[in-house]
Design an enzyme around this catalytic site. Structure first.
Site: not given
Lengths: 394, 394
Positions: A225, A264, A321
């Protein structure tokens, strides 16, 4: 369970809507992220993190007076209890910032006289303590573990600029502070991700908001996460230079691995946040005179996408990210603070969700999250086990 | 979603099986509670808490050698880092034990060199640190907040007896220690209750077990979950004497309220644990020479059940909290330690679930819990909101 149903068993509840929410809309196909009606592109460009906190907590964008008083309250709450510094000083320097943050968060309740879940205004006040306090805690721990004195908050600075100031002891470059502010806006909220679901679940027991946020921090600390941005940066360092990208991609895909930062659970386009972060990462590299990590990321994106298309015949996209790693790194943020910085921002969304879980009037009465599990114990076949006293066991 | 489906929206996932598990079977209709194949009645009567911890963590009842070495390791881990006592000493005495416990739990990682999720044996070792450490933490905090010196653990005592000893500084009555041990066995595990689901969810991000347990403690602190036994005791005190029971019941049912300790989300019979706790509560009262709270509970049970039948034409049953309240109270456990004592026991079940979440081989590969939510934002009608800069807002 009916085969027509959305499957829920052992799927991590993917694709299963468990509640209605007014906070955030993630449109995976369209690549849209919306906080309380507003597109992330508008917010990142035009609204400060403080403004977005107001939006998330109070459901509407503030006017200038509302924002000014919210901002003032937040600034007053940057000062955390002295006992917290004492505690931090006594901890082993090797503790991870996320462990320290999870431990320290429940202690922020000390100066919050009205903490509890009694009234909405009390909980909103606690949310301000948490948003302001996490920033001070993270910066103080980074100073202390490096044998430096914590820097006291500067109330002349924005939330973003003050964090960078408390971290380094130097007034931040204005452009860097603005990028960091936008970074906080981009990470503030993302519907029912794992840590937010944790916060809501704890809140559903009517536990107070500090307990819920400390739980969410634990959830965010997981490598799958909040730890993902760190893993992107580690990957970039492992690759090291552009000429090694091809071999890296081949190697990782041959072994069935994933390229960190690509892919994702929800988006089927480039993550709208990645599209905003990429130019910020580039510009931040230019400011510091080192665009190497940005360029490496960019080339890895191009080649990684091509390799996926070629090998698996499907498109893959950047997630949040992918470019936040090189951006935060260029800002001089230590790698193991990437996830705490994520928490520093996401705490605003967590608080909004705790409040919605406990106070939403539109939705049916909130009820404790208490799912079932299918028992598949097979120790004694289909029957119960016959208990044998320890003396007779072998 | 298909109407034929188990509804999940805004139901707190009640009745929705989200995973398969080998740990615990709660048979609501039959009133059976089973830990890894064994009935709770057998375990409460014949097995120590240490034995049940072994069963939960290692999937099998231990033989005497296995138990002895597990017990020895647990005893060695009763000593917590000195820095934790320092931290506790610096906290305001008014902090709730659950807040302190949530804050202190992540810090137990300090003496656990192999903490992490790398190997199963490392996580099992961490679980022992947590089971042993929570006990020391809870007792130490109760001593310190009462200006007493913490009592160091006594390795000649069982886990249950040692906790009572660390709490009071006196060797406990053997019968009381045995009841407390049985109480720990009864509270150790209960499938996917709210706090266990929290622990599993945090574990699903591959966060380490300390982060998961600290999160679960936050969940357990909620009045709707672990706080229920305290509310039973408060209710008993509010009623005060048997002649006031009728008026209390009438009043609470007239106002649409609930009788604390009656009713359960899963059981449609008396909770099997309540049936075991009731005679223990009676006997504990006899030992201390005060059976008043037991008798009040007993009469409230009878009259509460009758009133429910008469008014609502349905049966209602005791849950675990109904008789544990008067039992713990008779043992001299401070009321605000009831929930920490629950944690002291349930940590064993939480640890088993974290391990199952991260290491189960039989089930499909564990995946991050990441449900969806239905966005119902209505700020700007069906459309997105048009962003207006703050200067132009009114």
């Amino acid at each position: 369970m009916n085969d027509e149903c959305t499957p829920v068993m052992n799927t991590g509840l993917r694709g299963v809507d468990v509640a209605s929410s007014k906070i955030c809309d993630v449109q995976g196909k369209a690549g849209k992220l919306i906080y309380r009606g507003y597109r992330i592109e508008d917010l990142a460009k035009n609204a400060s993190f403080e403004e977005v906190c107001c939006l998330l907590l109070h459901e509407r964008l503030p006017d200038d007076q509302t924002l000014a008083s919210f901002d003032l309250r937040l600034k007053q709450k940057r000062h955390i209890p002295e006992t917290l510094f004492t505690m931090l000083k006594h901890l082993p320097r090797s503790m991870t910032p996320m462990d320290v943050l999870q431990a320290a968060t429940p202690l922020l309740i000390q100066t919050d006289e009205n903490a509890g879940t009694e009234t909405l205004s009390d909980v909103l006040n606690s949310a301000e303590h948490l948003i302001a306090g996490l920033s001070t805690l993270i910066a103080a721990w980074d100073r202390l573990r490096n044998d430096k004195t914590p820097v006291m908050p500067d109330t002349s600075l924005t939330h973003a600029a003050n964090f960078l100031y408390m971290l380094t002891g130097e007034p931040p470059d204005p452009e860097a502070a603005a990028f960091f502010d936008a970074g906080l806006v981009l990470h503030a909220e993302h519907s029912f991700n794992a840590s937010t679901f944790t916060a809501r679940q704890v809140a559903s027991t009517k536990a107070h908001i500090y307990a819920a946020i400390a739980a969410a921090i634990g959830s965010l600390s997981g490598p799958l996460h909040g730890g993902a941005n760190v893993r992107v940066m580690k990957m970039l360092m492992e690759i090291g230079s552009p000429e090694k990208i091809d071999a890296y991609i081949d190697n990782i895909l041959d072994s069935g691995g994933l390229i960190m930062g690509l892919g994702h659970a929800v988006y089927q386009t480039d993550d709208p946040r990645a599209l905003i972060l990429a130019p910020m990462s580039q510009r931040m590299g230019e400011i510091t005179g080192d665009t190497r990590w940005y360029e490496l990321t960019k080339e890895l994106e191009t080649k990684g996408k091509q390799a996926f298309k070629k090998r698996k015949n499907r498109d893959i996209f950047c997630n949040v990210d992918f470019y936040s790693a090189s951006l935060f790194y260029a800002m001089g943020i230590p790698m193991d603070l990437f996830t705490p910085v994520f928490a520093l921002s996401r705490v605003s969304g967590w608080c909004a969700h705790v409040i919605e879980e406990q106070y939403a009037k539109a939705a049916p009465k909130p009820t404790l999250y208490r799912p079932g599990a299918t028992y598949v114990g097979d120790y004694c076949g289909p029957d119960e086990c016959r208990f044998v006293r320890i003396e007779e066991r072998k």
